[in-house]
Write an enzyme that holds these catalytic residues in place. Structure first.
Site, PDB file in Angstrom:
ATOM      1  N   ARG A 143      80.002 224.622  33.659  1.00  0.00           N
ATOM      2  CA  ARG A 143      79.536 224.228  34.995  1.00  0.00           C
ATOM      3  C   ARG A 143      78.029 224.113  35.158  1.00  0.00           C
ATOM      4  O   ARG A 143      77.565 223.633  36.169  1.00  0.00           O
ATOM      5  CB  ARG A 143      80.020 225.235  36.068  1.00  0.00           C
ATOM      6  CG  ARG A 143      81.500 225.383  36.153  1.00  0.00           C
ATOM      7  CD  ARG A 143      82.079 224.290  37.032  1.00  0.00           C
ATOM      8  NE  ARG A 143      83.521 224.303  37.009  1.00  0.00           N
ATOM      9  CZ  ARG A 143      84.273 223.319  36.510  1.00  0.00           C
ATOM     10  NH1 ARG A 143      83.719 222.231  36.030  1.00  0.00           N
ATOM     11  NH2 ARG A 143      85.567 223.396  36.525  1.00  0.00           N
ATOM     12  N   HIS A 179      89.290 212.260  27.435  1.00  0.00           N
ATOM     13  CA  HIS A 179      90.198 212.704  28.498  1.00  0.00           C
ATOM     14  C   HIS A 179      91.126 211.523  28.702  1.00  0.00           C
ATOM     15  O   HIS A 179      90.763 210.548  29.365  1.00  0.00           O
ATOM     16  CB  HIS A 179      89.452 213.063  29.778  1.00  0.00           C
ATOM     17  CG  HIS A 179      90.391 213.528  30.851  1.00  0.00           C
ATOM     18  ND1 HIS A 179      90.420 214.815  31.317  1.00  0.00           N
ATOM     19  CD2 HIS A 179      91.378 212.878  31.529  1.00  0.00           C
ATOM     20  CE1 HIS A 179      91.370 214.936  32.237  1.00  0.00           C
ATOM     21  NE2 HIS A 179      91.963 213.769  32.384  1.00  0.00           N
ATOM     22  N   HIS A 188      84.271 224.182  30.262  1.00  0.00           N
ATOM     23  CA  HIS A 188      83.405 223.661  31.331  1.00  0.00           C
ATOM     24  C   HIS A 188      82.637 224.842  31.898  1.00  0.00           C
ATOM     25  O   HIS A 188      83.154 225.588  32.723  1.00  0.00           O
ATOM     26  CB  HIS A 188      84.244 223.018  32.440  1.00  0.00           C
ATOM     27  CG  HIS A 188      85.085 221.871  31.976  1.00  0.00           C
ATOM     28  ND1 HIS A 188      84.674 220.559  32.050  1.00  0.00           N
ATOM     29  CD2 HIS A 188      86.320 221.826  31.415  1.00  0.00           C
ATOM     30  CE1 HIS A 188      85.609 219.753  31.572  1.00  0.00           C
ATOM     31  NE2 HIS A 188      86.624 220.504  31.176  1.00  0.00           N
ATOM     32  N   HIS A 196      93.378 217.963  25.266  1.00  0.00           N
ATOM     33  CA  HIS A 196      94.527 218.457  26.036  1.00  0.00           C
ATOM     34  C   HIS A 196      95.773 217.579  26.014  1.00  0.00           C
ATOM     35  O   HIS A 196      96.191 217.042  27.025  1.00  0.00           O
ATOM     36  CB  HIS A 196      94.140 218.786  27.483  1.00  0.00           C
ATOM     37  CG  HIS A 196      93.198 217.816  28.153  1.00  0.00           C
ATOM     38  ND1 HIS A 196      93.433 216.473  28.220  1.00  0.00           N
ATOM     39  CD2 HIS A 196      92.033 218.023  28.796  1.00  0.00           C
ATOM     40  CE1 HIS A 196      92.446 215.892  28.871  1.00  0.00           C
ATOM     41  NE2 HIS A 196      91.575 216.811  29.225  1.00  0.00           N
ATOM     42  N   ASN A 218      80.700 217.141  32.166  1.00  0.00           N
ATOM     43  CA  ASN A 218      80.928 216.752  33.580  1.00  0.00           C
ATOM     44  C   ASN A 218      80.282 217.739  34.553  1.00  0.00           C
ATOM     45  O   ASN A 218      80.915 218.214  35.497  1.00  0.00           O
ATOM     46  CB  ASN A 218      82.430 216.603  33.875  1.00  0.00           C
ATOM     47  CG  ASN A 218      83.199 217.890  33.665  1.00  0.00           C
ATOM     48  OD1 ASN A 218      82.782 218.746  32.891  1.00  0.00           O
ATOM     49  ND2 ASN A 218      84.312 218.041  34.346  1.00  0.00           N
ATOM     50  N   HIS A 242      87.124 227.474  38.856  1.00  0.00           N
ATOM     51  CA  HIS A 242      86.918 227.129  40.269  1.00  0.00           C
ATOM     52  C   HIS A 242      87.235 228.397  41.055  1.00  0.00           C
ATOM     53  O   HIS A 242      88.039 229.215  40.596  1.00  0.00           O
ATOM     54  CB  HIS A 242      87.863 226.001  40.703  1.00  0.00           C
ATOM     55  CG  HIS A 242      87.616 224.703  39.991  1.00  0.00           C
ATOM     56  ND1 HIS A 242      86.549 223.882  40.277  1.00  0.00           N
ATOM     57  CD2 HIS A 242      88.293 224.092  38.986  1.00  0.00           C
ATOM     58  CE1 HIS A 242      86.585 222.810  39.490  1.00  0.00           C
ATOM     59  NE2 HIS A 242      87.634 222.912  38.696  1.00  0.00           N
ATOM     60  N   HIS A 255      86.552 223.254  23.948  1.00  0.00           N
ATOM     61  CA  HIS A 255      86.699 222.558  25.233  1.00  0.00           C
ATOM     62  C   HIS A 255      86.510 223.537  26.391  1.00  0.00           C
ATOM     63  O   HIS A 255      87.461 224.153  26.864  1.00  0.00           O
ATOM     64  CB  HIS A 255      88.089 221.910  25.299  1.00  0.00           C
ATOM     65  CG  HIS A 255      88.274 220.998  26.459  1.00  0.00           C
ATOM     66  ND1 HIS A 255      89.167 219.944  26.429  1.00  0.00           N
ATOM     67  CD2 HIS A 255      87.696 220.948  27.682  1.00  0.00           C
ATOM     68  CE1 HIS A 255      89.116 219.305  27.590  1.00  0.00           C
ATOM     69  NE2 HIS A 255      88.238 219.914  28.367  1.00  0.00           N
ATOM     70  N   ASP A 265      90.140 224.531  27.729  1.00  0.00           N
ATOM     71  CA  ASP A 265      89.760 223.717  28.894  1.00  0.00           C
ATOM     72  C   ASP A 265      89.351 224.652  30.042  1.00  0.00           C
ATOM     73  O   ASP A 265      89.661 224.405  31.209  1.00  0.00           O
ATOM     74  CB  ASP A 265      90.891 222.780  29.324  1.00  0.00           C
ATOM     75  CG  ASP A 265      90.388 221.593  30.147  1.00  0.00           C
ATOM     76  OD1 ASP A 265      89.194 221.572  30.493  1.00  0.00           O
ATOM     77  OD2 ASP A 265      91.205 220.705  30.451  1.00  0.00           O
TER      78      ASP A 265
END
Ligand code: DOR
Ligand code: ZN
Ligand code: ZN
Length: 449
Positions: free
Chosen positions: A70, A192, A68, A245, A105, A322, A66, A318
């Site tokens: 980006r 999710h 991200h 999660h 995503n 950012h 899991h 996860d």
């Protein structure tokens, strides 16, 4: 064709049953493990390449199912300021993670054949570790998403509640067809699980509040309602479902019960939900804003119990980078998510060394189970014939998490300063050294499908 070169590893230790370490020797031929056995079981020629592991622990490369990263493969400077396939997979390798499963995503979302191909081609060019890609569920693609699995997606991810990005399945009756499709086409449906109705109702209560607690804006019952709703469909279709999660005691109870009934449901816990409680929001504010939010000590204790009794199948990060600049905005503007790839291994190994769990459970939930659930047949164990993805770990040296050494482009960690043991010193990806003492070699990553 010439036989691929063999090299030998001596003086390593591997996880034995429960918490014991046993001395082992290994050999690698080309990209795969050729032999695993006790000391003295190998007979290298005098001129053979031999790596002395100096009594370090050797683990199968971790699989973080899991993350991200980006990076959609299309140029998007906002996302690339946080991470891309190159920086994210460098962080993975430096953290002892040799395979990542990337979430859909991105911008654009990985929800059409074109977006999927663009991301795949780009990842193949730039990834430092092996990778799989999730396909994204939308209100419109229930009838076609299985084609992305055919094209090579490892699983389909459905957002039952809104989070970062635009992916969301919230139109009435739109969720059920994904469970049916997963059963019909045999793919894993990852959820999710936060209920959008519940999130909206609670968010509205805080409309006027400038600095609400994130754990109250998205309370436990939103996650629990979503898991309950999902269970109805899992009972009906008996499709393989992966609940991302898990954060609350109640979700764990629902899944524990479903497993006793033999339903094919798997559950993931993420490191921040295992190592941090909602109290952190008082000091670290938006830095520890993530979806689902941090929870109470009661919930955290339930997660550890579930990890140790097998109700939780996998531990993932996860990893959701950012920038601190974005995090420093006001609560409503600040994005949700924390980076985690470089701290997964030392956090989990330190927990095992402290007796919170066992080394065996760490190896199961971070290597073996992710490979089984997502069908990564070449990964996850120290076994002849499997990919030689190996991590050498120094269990003795304790050092603090240091932001200045991180490879993730966002450049910060929610665990900065925390003293941990179990840092990787050397990482092999399919037989090649891709990390040693702070230096990376690559990109050599491949798609797992
Ligand atoms: O905290 C989160 N961040 N939760 C998610 O569901 C998405 C993720 C992200 O992509 O930033
Ligand atoms: Zn999520
Ligand atoms: Zn996520």
């Amino acid at each position: 064709m010439a036989k691929p070169k063999t090299f030998f590893i001596r003086n390593a230790r591997a996880v034995d049953a429960v918490n014991h370490l046993k001395p082992i020797e290994l050999s690698i031929q080309g990209q795969t493990i050729a032999h695993v056995g006790p000391p003295g079981s190998l007979h290298p020629t005098p001129d053979a390449d031999i790596l002395d592991a100096q009594n370090q622990l050797v683990l199968p490369g971790f699989i973080d199912c899991h993350v991200h990263l980006r990076d959609s493969g299309a140029s998007d400077s906002i996302q690339r300021a946080k991470e891309d396939f190159s920086t994210g997979t460098k962080a993975a390798i430096a953290g002892g993670v040799t395979t990542v499963l990337d979430m859909p995503n991105t911008n654009p979302p990985t929800a059409t054949p074109e977006a999927f191909q663009t991301k795949l081609v780009h990842a193949r060019r730039t990834a430092y570790c092996d990778f799989g890609l999730f396909a994204g569920a939308t209100n419109d693609n229930a009838n076609t998403v299985h084609q992305l699995v055919h094209d090579g997606a490892v699983a389909v991810k459905m957002y039952m509640g809104a989070s970062t990005g635009s992916l969301l399945v919230d139109a009435p009756g739109k969720e059920e067809p994904f469970f049916k499709s997963a059963a019909d086409h045999g793919f894993v449906l990852a959820l999710h699980a936060e209920s959008q109705d519940c999130l909206k109702r609670h968010e509205a209560l805080f409309n006027e509040t400038k600095k609400p607690r994130h754990s109250q804006v998205r309370p436990p019952q939103c996650a629990e309602h979503a898991v309950e709703a999902a269970m109805q469909f899992i009972r009906k279709y008996e499709n393989q479902t992966y609940i991302c999660h898990a954060s609350t005691a109640q979700e764990v109870e629902l899944v524990r019960h479903a497993k006793t009934q033999g339903l094919p449901v798997f559950m993931e816990a993420c490191t921040h939900h295992l190592f941090l409680t909602a109290d952190e929001e008082l000091y670290h504010e938006n830095r520890v804003k993530m979806n689902p939010p941090l929870r109470s000590k009661h919930d955290v204790d339930a997660l550890w119990k579930a990890l140790n009794d097998g109700t939780i199948d996998t531990v993932a990060t996860d990893h959701a980078p950012h920038t601190l600049q974005e995090k420093n905005q006001n609560y409503w503007e600040a994005p949700a998510g924390v980076p985690g790839l470089e701290t997964l291994m030392p956090l989990m190994l330190s927990a095992a060394l402290q007796g919170k769990t066992t080394l065996e459970t760490v190896q199961k939930t971070c290597c073996e189970n992710p490979a089984k659930i997502f069908g990564l047949n070449q990964k996850g164990q120290l076994k002849p014939g499997l990919d030689a993805d190996l991590v050498f770990v120094d269990l003795d040296t304790e050092k603090p998490v240091d932001e200045s050494t991180l490879f993730t482009r966002c450049g910060w960690s929610p665990y900065t300063g925390k003293r941990l043991r179990g840092w990787p010193t050397q990482v092999l990806l399919r037989g090649q050294t891709v990390y040693a003492n702070g230096f990376l070699h690559g990109p050599l990553g491949r798609s797992v499908k």
